[in-house]
Design an enzyme around this catalytic site. Structure first.
Site, PDB file in Angstrom:
ATOM      1  N   GLU A  38     -65.701 -10.402  73.006  1.00 39.68           N
ATOM      2  CA  GLU A  38     -65.273  -9.481  74.061  1.00 39.68           C
ATOM      3  C   GLU A  38     -63.819  -9.795  74.407  1.00 39.68           C
ATOM      4  O   GLU A  38     -63.464 -10.961  74.575  1.00 39.68           O
ATOM      5  CB  GLU A  38     -66.191  -9.637  75.289  1.00 39.68           C
ATOM      6  CG  GLU A  38     -65.677  -9.047  76.587  1.00 39.68           C
ATOM      7  CD  GLU A  38     -65.311  -7.567  76.497  1.00 39.68           C
ATOM      8  OE1 GLU A  38     -66.112  -6.780  75.954  1.00 39.68           O
ATOM      9  OE2 GLU A  38     -64.203  -7.206  76.968  1.00 39.68           O
ATOM     10  N   THR A  47     -66.477   0.275  80.757  1.00 39.95           N
ATOM     11  CA  THR A  47     -67.157   1.391  81.421  1.00 39.95           C
ATOM     12  C   THR A  47     -68.475   0.956  82.071  1.00 39.95           C
ATOM     13  O   THR A  47     -68.894   1.510  83.082  1.00 39.95           O
ATOM     14  CB  THR A  47     -67.438   2.507  80.400  1.00 39.95           C
ATOM     15  OG1 THR A  47     -66.270   2.723  79.621  1.00 39.95           O
ATOM     16  CG2 THR A  47     -67.821   3.798  81.080  1.00 39.95           C
ATOM     17  N   SER A  52     -72.080   5.494  87.566  1.00 38.72           N
ATOM     18  CA  SER A  52     -72.883   5.961  88.703  1.00 38.72           C
ATOM     19  C   SER A  52     -74.220   5.249  88.828  1.00 38.72           C
ATOM     20  O   SER A  52     -74.976   5.503  89.762  1.00 38.72           O
ATOM     21  CB  SER A  52     -73.118   7.470  88.600  1.00 38.72           C
ATOM     22  OG  SER A  52     -71.920   8.121  88.272  1.00 38.72           O
ATOM     23  N   ALA A  53     -74.549   4.400  87.863  1.00 40.61           N
ATOM     24  CA  ALA A  53     -75.733   3.523  87.944  1.00 40.61           C
ATOM     25  C   ALA A  53     -77.067   4.261  87.881  1.00 40.61           C
ATOM     26  O   ALA A  53     -78.103   3.713  88.229  1.00 40.61           O
ATOM     27  CB  ALA A  53     -75.671   2.666  89.201  1.00 40.61           C
ATOM     28  N   ILE A  54     -77.038   5.493  87.408  1.00 42.84           N
ATOM     29  CA  ILE A  54     -78.279   6.278  87.420  1.00 42.84           C
ATOM     30  C   ILE A  54     -79.088   6.026  86.148  1.00 42.84           C
ATOM     31  O   ILE A  54     -78.553   6.068  85.037  1.00 42.84           O
ATOM     32  CB  ILE A  54     -77.959   7.791  87.528  1.00 42.84           C
ATOM     33  CG1 ILE A  54     -77.257   8.069  88.853  1.00 42.84           C
ATOM     34  CG2 ILE A  54     -79.230   8.636  87.393  1.00 42.84           C
ATOM     35  CD1 ILE A  54     -76.614   9.452  88.920  1.00 42.84           C
ATOM     36  N   HIS A  56     -81.351   7.892  84.102  1.00 41.70           N
ATOM     37  CA  HIS A  56     -81.508   9.337  84.009  1.00 41.70           C
ATOM     38  C   HIS A  56     -82.803   9.684  83.277  1.00 41.70           C
ATOM     39  O   HIS A  56     -83.107   9.087  82.247  1.00 41.70           O
ATOM     40  CB  HIS A  56     -80.292   9.860  83.245  1.00 41.70           C
ATOM     41  CG  HIS A  56     -80.134  11.332  83.209  1.00 41.70           C
ATOM     42  ND1 HIS A  56     -80.476  12.151  84.255  1.00 41.70           N
ATOM     43  CD2 HIS A  56     -79.637  12.133  82.251  1.00 41.70           C
ATOM     44  CE1 HIS A  56     -80.208  13.397  83.919  1.00 41.70           C
ATOM     45  NE2 HIS A  56     -79.701  13.419  82.713  1.00 41.70           N
ATOM     46  N   VAL A 179     -60.212  -8.330  69.252  1.00 44.63           N
ATOM     47  CA  VAL A 179     -60.188  -8.102  67.800  1.00 44.63           C
ATOM     48  C   VAL A 179     -58.952  -7.270  67.455  1.00 44.63           C
ATOM     49  O   VAL A 179     -58.726  -6.216  68.050  1.00 44.63           O
ATOM     50  CB  VAL A 179     -61.477  -7.379  67.344  1.00 44.63           C
ATOM     51  CG1 VAL A 179     -61.377  -6.954  65.877  1.00 44.63           C
ATOM     52  CG2 VAL A 179     -62.695  -8.270  67.571  1.00 44.63           C
TER      53      VAL A 179
HETATM   54  C1  LIG Z   1     -67.698   7.802  85.910  1.00 45.94           C
HETATM   55  C2  LIG Z   1     -68.858   7.442  84.992  1.00 45.94           C
HETATM   56  C3  LIG Z   1     -70.154   7.529  85.466  1.00 45.94           C
HETATM   57  C4  LIG Z   1     -71.224   7.230  84.634  1.00 45.94           C
HETATM   58  N1  LIG Z   1     -72.495   7.256  85.140  1.00 45.94           N
HETATM   59  C5  LIG Z   1     -73.540   6.884  84.373  1.00 45.94           C
HETATM   60  C6  LIG Z   1     -74.838   6.827  84.915  1.00 45.94           C
HETATM   61  O1  LIG Z   1     -75.050   7.121  86.098  1.00 45.94           O
HETATM   62  N2  LIG Z   1     -75.864   6.438  84.107  1.00 45.94           N
HETATM   63  C7  LIG Z   1     -75.638   6.072  82.795  1.00 45.94           C
HETATM   64  O2  LIG Z   1     -76.597   5.710  82.103  1.00 45.94           O
HETATM   65  N3  LIG Z   1     -74.402   6.111  82.258  1.00 45.94           N
HETATM   66  C8  LIG Z   1     -73.360   6.485  83.014  1.00 45.94           C
HETATM   67  N4  LIG Z   1     -72.103   6.492  82.485  1.00 45.94           N
HETATM   68  C9  LIG Z   1     -71.942   6.126  81.071  1.00 45.94           C
HETATM   69  C10 LIG Z   1     -72.056   4.606  80.848  1.00 45.94           C
HETATM   70  O3  LIG Z   1     -71.297   3.896  81.807  1.00 45.94           O
HETATM   71  C11 LIG Z   1     -71.546   4.293  79.436  1.00 45.94           C
HETATM   72  O4  LIG Z   1     -72.256   5.083  78.500  1.00 45.94           O
HETATM   73  C12 LIG Z   1     -71.762   2.824  79.072  1.00 45.94           C
HETATM   74  O5  LIG Z   1     -71.267   1.954  80.063  1.00 45.94           O
HETATM   75  C13 LIG Z   1     -71.061   2.544  77.750  1.00 45.94           C
HETATM   76  O6  LIG Z   1     -71.266   1.193  77.437  1.00 45.94           O
HETATM   77  P1  LIG Z   1     -70.532   0.545  76.213  1.00 45.94           P
HETATM   78  O7  LIG Z   1     -71.093  -0.836  76.060  1.00 45.94           O
HETATM   79  O8  LIG Z   1     -70.592   1.456  75.054  1.00 45.94           O
HETATM   80  O9  LIG Z   1     -68.987   0.526  76.640  1.00 45.94           O
HETATM   81  P2  LIG Z   1     -68.151  -0.525  77.539  1.00 45.94           P
HETATM   82  O10 LIG Z   1     -68.894  -0.966  78.736  1.00 45.94           O
HETATM   83  O11 LIG Z   1     -66.806   0.051  77.758  1.00 45.94           O
HETATM   84  O12 LIG Z   1     -68.044  -1.783  76.571  1.00 45.94           O
HETATM   85  C14 LIG Z   1     -67.167  -1.819  75.478  1.00 45.94           C
HETATM   86  C15 LIG Z   1     -66.558  -3.216  75.462  1.00 45.94           C
HETATM   87  O13 LIG Z   1     -65.809  -3.381  74.269  1.00 45.94           O
HETATM   88  C16 LIG Z   1     -64.720  -4.223  74.562  1.00 45.94           C
HETATM   89  N5  LIG Z   1     -63.703  -4.068  73.533  1.00 45.94           N
HETATM   90  C17 LIG Z   1     -63.028  -2.925  73.211  1.00 45.94           C
HETATM   91  N6  LIG Z   1     -62.148  -3.151  72.237  1.00 45.94           N
HETATM   92  C18 LIG Z   1     -62.251  -4.466  71.921  1.00 45.94           C
HETATM   93  C19 LIG Z   1     -61.573  -5.303  70.998  1.00 45.94           C
HETATM   94  N7  LIG Z   1     -60.601  -4.847  70.177  1.00 45.94           N
HETATM   95  N8  LIG Z   1     -61.910  -6.620  70.917  1.00 45.94           N
HETATM   96  C20 LIG Z   1     -62.892  -7.108  71.727  1.00 45.94           C
HETATM   97  N9  LIG Z   1     -63.552  -6.364  72.649  1.00 45.94           N
HETATM   98  C21 LIG Z   1     -63.238  -5.059  72.734  1.00 45.94           C
HETATM   99  C22 LIG Z   1     -64.260  -3.708  75.919  1.00 45.94           C
HETATM  100  O14 LIG Z   1     -63.453  -4.653  76.605  1.00 45.94           O
HETATM  101  C23 LIG Z   1     -65.590  -3.447  76.622  1.00 45.94           C
HETATM  102  O15 LIG Z   1     -66.026  -4.540  77.401  1.00 45.94           O
HETATM  103  C24 LIG Z   1     -71.007   6.823  83.286  1.00 45.94           C
HETATM  104  C25 LIG Z   1     -69.694   6.718  82.815  1.00 45.94           C
HETATM  105  C26 LIG Z   1     -68.625   7.016  83.655  1.00 45.94           C
HETATM  106  C27 LIG Z   1     -67.228   6.896  83.117  1.00 45.94           C
END
Ligand SMILES: Cc1cc2nc3c(=O)[nH]c(=O)nc-3n(C[C@H](O)[C@H](O)[C@H](O)COP(=O)(O)OP(=O)(O)OC[C@H]3O[C@@H](n4cnc5c(N)ncnc54)[C@H](O)[C@@H]3O)c2cc1C
Length: 220
Positions: A38, A47, A52-54, A56, A179
């Site tokens: 990470e 993200t 919104s923590a829902i 769904h 990375v």
């Molecule tokens: C405003 C908003 C409201 C939302 N509400 C909801 C909801 O109510 N319910 C729900 O289920 N979903 C919701 N979502 C969607 C949900 O938050 C995302 O789908 C989810 O958090 C995505 O997770 P992830 O692990 O794919 O991404 P992330 O949490 O972004 O994780 C990706 C990680 O990769 C790391 N990374 C990136 N590039 C590199 C690199 N080169 N080297 C090392 N590390 C790297 C980043 O630092 C990050 O920590 C919402 C999103 C938004 C924006």
């Protein structure tokens, strides 16, 4: 071949959001060495910590779509995951209100049949029922529905709990490692980070969220 200074794992996950940490935890059930890198100093800094923590139900997903199918599967999985990882969760239900007859008609003609097709029950509510249960709702409300299955979860706790469970099961975590290069060889990938660290992995999982395209690009 000279391998000194290279961290070797079977599977390396890039990205410590909820997706990467959940995958890390799932992979610790297998006979494989797994690690996660990470870029930030902690997991859940992308993200996954600011949403919104829902939880769904998927009531309004397009029936038959991948989203609808995955949300239906997730509905079955969440209760066990919440109990096993002790995740704070509130089954609040969600209120969808109509502020005009036109919106009410959309709820009845479009949203309710979609929810039924997705196996989610909606409870129709009159204006007075809504205002009695939720006095803070706009007084122009004409009706609406309660989606009982919707709830809110602690997103940071969820991500951290997946990660901690994985670490207890033997996974490795490398924080503050961004990375910046990936070499694709025949039987392995070499993943480089900005601190000069190199990981050798048979399989790399791209869970970099909004940065996933950059990781894909690094791997060609
Ligand atoms: C405003 C908003 C409201 C939302 N509400 C909801 C909801 O109510 N319910 C729900 O289920 N979903 C919701 N979502 C969607 C949900 O938050 C995302 O789908 C989810 O958090 C995505 O997770 P992830 O692990 O794919 O991404 P992330 O949490 O972004 O994780 C990706 C990680 O990769 C790391 N990374 C990136 N590039 C590199 C690199 N080169 N080297 C090392 N590390 C790297 C980043 O630092 C990050 O920590 C919402 C999103 C938004 C924006």
């Amino acid at each position: 071949m000279e391998m000194t200074g290279i961290d070797q794992v079977d599977i390396l996950i890039i990205g410590g959001g909820v997706v990467g940490c959940a995958i890390l935890q799932a992979l610790t059930s297998y006979d494989a060495t797994v690690a996660l890198v990470e870029q930030y100093p902690d997991v859940c800094e992308g993200t996954s910590k600011a949403n919104s923590a829902i939880i769904h139900t998927g009531f309004d997903a397009r029936p038959g779509s991948l989203e609808a199918r995955l949300l239906a599967e997730a509905r079955q999985l969440w209760p066990e995951v919440i109990a096993r990882l002790h995740i704070p969760y509130l089954q609040t239900g969600a209120l969808m209100v109509a502020l005009s007859q036109q919106e009410q008609s959309t709820i009845v003609r479009e949203i309710t049949p979609k929810a039924e097709a997705n196996g989610v029950s909606l409870q129709p509510l009159s204006r007075s029922e809504i205002l009695e249960a939720a006095p803070y709702v706009n007084e122009r409300v004409v009706g609406g529905v309660l989606i009982e299955g919707e709830g809110v979860i602690d997103p940071f706790w969820t991500t951290r709990a997946y990660c901690e469970h994985a670490l207890l099961n033997g996974a490795q975590l490398f924080l503050g490692e961004r990375v910046n290069a990936i070499e694709v060889e025949t039987r392995r990938l070499l993943v480089h980070t900005t601190s000069g660290r190199v990981f050798s992995a048979a399989l790399v999982v791209n869970a970099a969220g909004l940065w996933a395209d950059e990781i894909a690009h690094l791997a060609g």
